[in-house]
Design an enzyme around this catalytic site. Structure first.
Site, PDB file in Angstrom:
ATOM      1  N   SER A 127      67.583  75.298   3.544  1.00 45.14           N
ATOM      2  CA  SER A 127      68.423  74.398   4.346  1.00 45.14           C
ATOM      3  C   SER A 127      69.834  74.936   4.465  1.00 45.14           C
ATOM      4  O   SER A 127      70.520  74.665   5.444  1.00 45.14           O
ATOM      5  CB  SER A 127      68.563  73.035   3.676  1.00 45.14           C
ATOM      6  N   HIS A 130      63.673  77.192   9.925  1.00 44.90           N
ATOM      7  CA  HIS A 130      64.022  75.972   9.199  1.00 44.90           C
ATOM      8  C   HIS A 130      63.467  74.720   9.882  1.00 44.90           C
ATOM      9  O   HIS A 130      63.849  74.387  11.001  1.00 44.90           O
ATOM     10  CB  HIS A 130      65.557  75.879   9.074  1.00 44.90           C
ATOM     11  N   GLU A 151      65.087  75.411  13.456  1.00 46.80           N
ATOM     12  CA  GLU A 151      66.217  76.323  13.619  1.00 46.80           C
ATOM     13  C   GLU A 151      65.750  77.748  13.290  1.00 46.80           C
ATOM     14  O   GLU A 151      65.150  77.972  12.231  1.00 46.80           O
ATOM     15  CB  GLU A 151      67.364  75.924  12.680  1.00 46.80           C
ATOM     16  N   ASN A 175      72.287  70.588   9.432  1.00 52.26           N
ATOM     17  CA  ASN A 175      72.775  70.119   8.135  1.00 52.26           C
ATOM     18  C   ASN A 175      74.298  70.163   8.028  1.00 52.26           C
ATOM     19  O   ASN A 175      74.897  69.336   7.335  1.00 52.26           O
ATOM     20  CB  ASN A 175      72.133  70.906   6.995  1.00 52.26           C
TER      21      ASN A 175
HETATM   22  N1  CAA Z   1      53.930  62.826   7.799  1.00 54.99           N
HETATM   23  C1  CAA Z   1      53.187  62.791   8.925  1.00 54.99           C
HETATM   24  N2  CAA Z   1      53.390  61.927   9.913  1.00 54.99           N
HETATM   25  C2  CAA Z   1      54.377  61.035   9.738  1.00 54.99           C
HETATM   26  C3  CAA Z   1      55.176  60.993   8.593  1.00 54.99           C
HETATM   27  C4  CAA Z   1      54.913  61.943   7.602  1.00 54.99           C
HETATM   28  N3  CAA Z   1      55.638  62.006   6.484  1.00 54.99           N
HETATM   29  N4  CAA Z   1      56.080  59.997   8.725  1.00 54.99           N
HETATM   30  C5  CAA Z   1      55.839  59.430   9.907  1.00 54.99           C
HETATM   31  N5  CAA Z   1      54.826  60.066  10.522  1.00 54.99           N
HETATM   32  C6  CAA Z   1      54.300  59.783  11.840  1.00 54.99           C
HETATM   33  C7  CAA Z   1      53.558  58.488  11.869  1.00 54.99           C
HETATM   34  O1  CAA Z   1      52.212  58.637  11.507  1.00 54.99           O
HETATM   35  C8  CAA Z   1      53.732  58.113  13.315  1.00 54.99           C
HETATM   36  O2  CAA Z   1      52.855  58.887  14.110  1.00 54.99           O
HETATM   37  P1  CAA Z   1      51.956  58.186  15.205  1.00 54.99           P
HETATM   38  O3  CAA Z   1      52.913  57.513  16.143  1.00 54.99           O
HETATM   39  O4  CAA Z   1      51.176  59.316  15.848  1.00 54.99           O
HETATM   40  O5  CAA Z   1      51.123  57.213  14.447  1.00 54.99           O
HETATM   41  C9  CAA Z   1      55.123  58.618  13.678  1.00 54.99           C
HETATM   42  O6  CAA Z   1      55.405  59.631  12.737  1.00 54.99           O
HETATM   43  C10 CAA Z   1      56.136  57.531  13.611  1.00 54.99           C
HETATM   44  O7  CAA Z   1      56.090  57.002  12.297  1.00 54.99           O
HETATM   45  P2  CAA Z   1      56.162  55.469  11.949  1.00 54.99           P
HETATM   46  O8  CAA Z   1      55.730  54.658  13.148  1.00 54.99           O
HETATM   47  O9  CAA Z   1      55.490  55.225  10.653  1.00 54.99           O
HETATM   48  O10 CAA Z   1      57.673  55.221  11.622  1.00 54.99           O
HETATM   49  P3  CAA Z   1      58.925  55.517  12.472  1.00 54.99           P
HETATM   50  O11 CAA Z   1      58.710  55.317  13.925  1.00 54.99           O
HETATM   51  O12 CAA Z   1      59.954  54.718  11.768  1.00 54.99           O
HETATM   52  O13 CAA Z   1      59.204  57.062  12.259  1.00 54.99           O
HETATM   53  C11 CAA Z   1      60.242  58.842  11.126  1.00 54.99           C
HETATM   54  C12 CAA Z   1      59.400  57.607  10.981  1.00 54.99           C
HETATM   55  C13 CAA Z   1      59.478  59.890  11.932  1.00 54.99           C
HETATM   56  C14 CAA Z   1      60.498  59.388   9.714  1.00 54.99           C
HETATM   57  C15 CAA Z   1      61.578  58.459  11.877  1.00 54.99           C
HETATM   58  O14 CAA Z   1      62.167  57.364  11.240  1.00 54.99           O
HETATM   59  C16 CAA Z   1      62.570  59.584  11.945  1.00 54.99           C
HETATM   60  O15 CAA Z   1      62.456  60.479  12.772  1.00 54.99           O
HETATM   61  N6  CAA Z   1      63.590  59.523  11.072  1.00 54.99           N
HETATM   62  C17 CAA Z   1      64.654  60.557  11.013  1.00 54.99           C
HETATM   63  C18 CAA Z   1      64.206  61.690  10.168  1.00 54.99           C
HETATM   64  C19 CAA Z   1      65.244  62.760  10.095  1.00 54.99           C
HETATM   65  O16 CAA Z   1      66.373  62.642  10.545  1.00 54.99           O
HETATM   66  N7  CAA Z   1      64.851  63.874   9.483  1.00 54.99           N
HETATM   67  C20 CAA Z   1      65.756  65.000   9.267  1.00 54.99           C
HETATM   68  C21 CAA Z   1      66.120  65.047   7.845  1.00 54.99           C
HETATM   69  S1  CAA Z   1      67.197  66.401   7.498  1.00 54.99           S
HETATM   70  C22 CAA Z   1      66.187  67.666   7.168  1.00 54.99           C
HETATM   71  O17 CAA Z   1      64.993  67.582   7.104  1.00 54.99           O
HETATM   72  C23 CAA Z   1      66.880  68.960   6.995  1.00 54.99           C
HETATM   73  C24 CAA Z   1      66.881  69.504   5.647  1.00 54.99           C
HETATM   74  O18 CAA Z   1      66.994  70.700   5.543  1.00 54.99           O
HETATM   75  C25 CAA Z   1      66.892  68.651   4.465  1.00 54.99           C
END
Ligand code: CAA
Length: 303
Positions: free
Chosen positions: A140, A161, A173, A211
């Site tokens: 990251s 990434h 990325e 990030n």
């Molecule tokens: N694995 C697989 N599929 C997943 C999942 C997981 N962990 N979490 C959610 N999903 C899927 C669900 O199954 C659903 O798919 P379908 O529509 O096909 O059924 C879809 O994603 C939407 O999920 P939900 O309806 O359960 O819930 P939601 O609409 O609230 O979405 C979320 C959940 C995708 C996590 C959404 O809230 C989101 O995009 N949040 C922001 C996440 C974010 O910003 N991530 C970046 C973090 S920073 C990073 O990663 C960088 C680093 O280096 C640390």
């Protein structure tokens, strides 16, 4: 390109065996955390072979079980045909033996954010991989060049990434250390497009694009909570409703993991010296208590 540069490039290819931009068909993924499993699923969905390498049988099995569970949920919801699930799972295998990745076209390490651990792994890659294999890190924030410099042919190293959850978030990325060849970056971009993700190109600077912008925001949300400006629930509600973000900062911190957040902020702070990146005390306290977020069933929230 002038004759001299063509000659130098040809010479490099001869010396290092970086032959062409052959498409990626098999991918070795190193690690057993949430990201490694997510990347394996993404690769397998795109009909490439994914070999997940963990240090122990138990963690390899746990990682695969996580993928199976996610796919089973999709099948239950009627979003995935059972035959499609079987096809994806058939493309994934696990191993504890690094040597089993010898024929992979691409290796992606997604192990703990510790430079020495990653460098050691890259040294081992040198011994087992074919010379045409591309070597990538899912770090990251750590400098990709620090991993590139420990291998014999740093031209073939770049950052690829992913974002959490890797199965869902569309962005990847593509990080270019100064050592990477054009071929490596172009092969990485082809791979990212083959797995159906949207690639962006970025230089090898701490935090890359996402990030570097996201983590000061998360850190400032913790500061706001410490100051008593608003409650955790109201800060989350505000950022969802006011900015249309899918989740508020505390829910996102718990998703990313508070230990991961701490290490990202520490690296950003060390790189830029900006106090905006200095991890807030509350974050450190929660990590010290073992409240790491969703993965430990408690972080800012309880699960
Ligand atoms: N694995 C697989 N599929 C997943 C999942 C997981 N962990 N979490 C959610 N999903 C899927 C669900 O199954 C659903 O798919 P379908 O529509 O096909 O059924 C879809 O994603 C939407 O999920 P939900 O309806 O359960 O819930 P939601 O609409 O609230 O979405 C979320 C959940 C995708 C996590 C959404 O809230 C989101 O995009 N949040 C922001 C996440 C974010 O910003 N991530 C970046 C973090 S920073 C990073 O990663 C960088 C680093 O280096 C640390």
């Amino acid at each position: 390109m002038n004759d001299c540069r063509i000659f130098q490039r040809a010479l490099r290819r001869l010396r290092f065996g970086v032959v062409n931009g052959a498409p990626v068909e098999s991918v070795g993924i190193l690690g057993s955390g949430i990201m490694a499993g997510g990347i394996a699923e993404v690769v397998a969905r795109a009909d490439m072979r994914a070999i997940l390498r963990a240090r122990s049988e138990a963690s390899a099995t746990a990682s695969l079980k996580g993928v199976e569970k996610g796919l089973a949920r999709q099948v239950e919801k009627g979003k995935l045909e059972p035959a499609e699930r079987d096809r994806i799972l058939a493309n994934i295998s696990t191993t504890t033996d690094l040597g089993a990745l010898g024929q992979c076209d691409l290796l992606i390490e997604s192990v703990v954010e510790d430079l020495e651990t990653k460098q050691q792994l890259f040294r081992e890659f040198d011994a087992v991989t074919k010379p045409t294999a591309m070597l990538a890190t899912n770090t990251s924030t750590l400098p990709v060049v620090e991993m590139a410099k420990v291998v014999k042919n740093p031209e073939r190293v770049c950052g690829i990434h992913f974002f959490n959850p890797a199965q869902v978030l569309p962005l990847v990325e593509i990080v270019r250390p100064i050592t990477a060849s054009d071929e490596t970056i172009s092969r990485a971009a082809d791979f990212v497009s083959k797995i159906g993700k949207e690639g962006v190109h970025v230089l090898d600077r701490a935090g890359f694009i996402v990030n570097a912008l996201l983590f000061p925001y998360l850190n400032n949300a913790v500061r706001m909570l410490e100051d008593g400006t608003a409650s955790m629930a109201d800060i989350d509600t505000a950022m969802k409703g006011g900015c249309n973000f899918p989740m508020g900062p505390f829910a996102l911190l718990d998703l990313v993991g508070l230990d991961t957040t701490l290490s990202i902020l520490d690296t950003l702070h060390a790189s830029f010296g900006d106090d905006n990146f200095a991890p807030r005390p509350m974050l450190r306290q929660l990590v010290e208590k073992g409240r790491l977020g969703r993965k430990t069933k408690a972080g800012f929230y309880e699960y």
